[in-house]
Design a protein around this motif. Structure first.
Motif, mmCIF file in Angstrom:
data_model
loop_
_atom_site.group_PDB
_atom_site.id
_atom_site.type_symbol
_atom_site.label_atom_id
_atom_site.label_comp_id
_atom_site.label_asym_id
_atom_site.label_seq_id
_atom_site.Cartn_x
_atom_site.Cartn_y
_atom_site.Cartn_z
ATOM 1 N N GLN A 122 -1.593 5.897 9.777
ATOM 2 C CA GLN A 122 -3.002 5.455 9.690
ATOM 3 C C GLN A 122 -3.093 3.931 9.505
ATOM 4 O O GLN A 122 -3.843 3.251 10.197
ATOM 5 N N TYR A 123 -2.267 3.403 8.577
ATOM 6 C CA TYR A 123 -2.300 1.953 8.327
ATOM 7 C C TYR A 123 -1.852 1.162 9.557
ATOM 8 O O TYR A 123 -2.424 0.116 9.870
ATOM 9 N N ASN A 135 -13.496 -2.146 -1.863
ATOM 10 C CA ASN A 135 -13.604 -0.680 -1.852
ATOM 11 C C ASN A 135 -14.012 -0.085 -3.194
ATOM 12 O O ASN A 135 -14.273 1.111 -3.270
ATOM 13 N N LEU A 165 -9.270 -6.187 -0.355
ATOM 14 C CA LEU A 165 -9.623 -4.844 0.094
ATOM 15 C C LEU A 165 -9.929 -3.924 -1.100
ATOM 16 O O LEU A 165 -10.902 -3.163 -1.070
ATOM 17 N N ARG A 178 0.837 -1.203 0.000
ATOM 18 C CA ARG A 178 0.000 0.000 0.000
ATOM 19 C C ARG A 178 0.873 1.254 0.000
ATOM 20 O O ARG A 178 0.587 2.218 -0.706
ATOM 21 N N GLU A 225 -4.625 1.098 11.980
ATOM 22 C CA GLU A 225 -5.645 0.141 11.513
ATOM 23 C C GLU A 225 -5.206 -1.293 11.811
ATOM 24 O O GLU A 225 -6.001 -2.119 12.269
ATOM 25 N N GLU A 277 -15.149 3.715 2.680
ATOM 26 C CA GLU A 277 -14.008 2.833 2.419
ATOM 27 C C GLU A 277 -13.669 1.942 3.616
ATOM 28 O O GLU A 277 -13.717 2.401 4.759
ATOM 29 N N LEU A 278 -13.323 0.704 3.331
ATOM 30 C CA LEU A 278 -12.912 -0.218 4.395
ATOM 31 C C LEU A 278 -11.393 -0.190 4.541
ATOM 32 O O LEU A 278 -10.691 0.047 3.560
ATOM 33 N N GLY A 279 -10.921 -0.484 5.741
ATOM 34 C CA GLY A 279 -9.476 -0.507 5.985
ATOM 35 C C GLY A 279 -9.037 -1.859 6.509
ATOM 36 O O GLY A 279 -9.830 -2.799 6.597
#
Lengths: 195, 117
Positions: free
Chosen positions: A168-169, B39, B35, A148, A172, B45-47
């Motif tokens: 952020q990731y 999405n 994912l 990502r 999560e 949106e999903l994470g």
């Protein structure tokens, strides 16, 4: 008489060595379990030490403020000393953590929770920050996380944006980790009740 | 002597579980691919925080299985996990879809009755 005593001691020594040799596998397993525990508690301890050092600085600052005339010198010394102690403790913990992981690598023993591939060899080629993330995440999640970020880099996004997304990731992933652990505990307890 | 056969407990699926199973279909996908699929055109949106717990849940229920992939350069040398739907997963998904179809049919019937009245 002394000869008899010595031979007795030798027998005991031999027996102790034999038992140790026999139980070496169990001892090593135990050490690796401790390594796993340390790995899991590492961040928790980091936060704890940080909080404790801040708290001690606060308390000692207050105490010296009451009982001495030159508060600012005392407070400065306390801050420096606490900082050094905290740094030392963190460094010690880091060394212990690294050493135990190395031990696991040398012994080549697979421990549930620690990744089973040639992960430790890969760690050597990573930057310090990436290697810490790599150690903490399961391999597949690390792969997705990296991919990502790679996409963002490829899309030529600004550095601050990539850094923000990285945090952020990670958050999560941490949230996912907590949810999975809770779900697994709940599932195992449910199975136990059903049994 | 033998154990009395108990009625099998129905497998429960949440909305995201259903979406993941639908995505997998007959394909084999890894986490980020799933994912991306989820999405695509999704309003919210999903994470990772929603994906991995759902995958864990589905795996525990025996609806999906996984295998390790090869090491990739884009992933920094880490391996991906490729997920695949099991037979039980396909059956469960079909049951849920059938239920939705019947529900939609009943709803349509109900609305036509109301319109007629």
């Amino acid at each position: 008489m002394a000869k008899k005593k010595n031979s007795g001691q030798l027998v005991w020594l031999f027996l102790a060595l034999w038992v140790l040799h026999k139980e070496a596998g169990i001892l090593l397993d135990l050490m690796i379990c401790i390594a796993e525990l340390v790995k899991k508690l590492y961040w928790l301890m980091l936060v704890f030490v940080g909080l404790m050092s801040i708290f001690s600085i606060y308390l000692m600052g207050l105490w010296l403020g009451f009982f001495s005339g030159k508060e600012w010198i005392s407070i400065l010394i306390v801050i420096l000393a606490s900082g050094l102690v905290a740094f030392g403790l963190l460094y010690l913990m880091y060394c212990l953590f690294s050493w135990l992981l190395q031990l696991n690598q040398w012994l080549g023993i697979e421990v549930p929770g620690l990744q089973t591939s040639n992960k430790h060899i890969k760690i050597k080629n990573l930057s310090p920050a990436a290697s810490i993330i790599y150690r903490l995440l399961p391999e597949d999640r690390y792969a997705d996380f990296q991919e990502r970020l790679h996409r963002l880099t490829k899309a030529k996004k600004p550095l601050w944006f990539i850094r923000f997304k990285r945090i952020q990731y990670l958050l999560e992933l941490f949230w996912a980790f907590v949810q999975i652990k809770v779900a697994n505990v709940w599932l195992s307890s449910k199975n136990k009740i059903e049994k | 002597m033998g154990k009395k056969s108990q009625p099998e407990e129905p497998v429960r699926l949440s909305a995201i579980d259903e979406d993941i199973l639908t995505c997998l279909g007959r394909r084999e996908l890894y986490g980020l691919e799933i994912l991306d699929e989820l999405n695509l055109g999704r309003p919210s949106e999903l994470g990772f925080g929603s994906l991995y717990p759902a995958l864990n849940r589905l795996e525990k229920k025996g609806l999906i299985v996984w295998r390790w992939g090869d090491e990739q350069e884009v992933t920094g040398g880490a391996r991906r996990k490729y997920y695949k739907m099991t037979g039980l997963g396909a059956i469960t998904l079909k049951e849920v879809r059938d239920y939705r179809v019947s529900l939609a049919a009943r709803a349509a019937e109900g609305s036509s009755i109301l319109e007629g009245a």
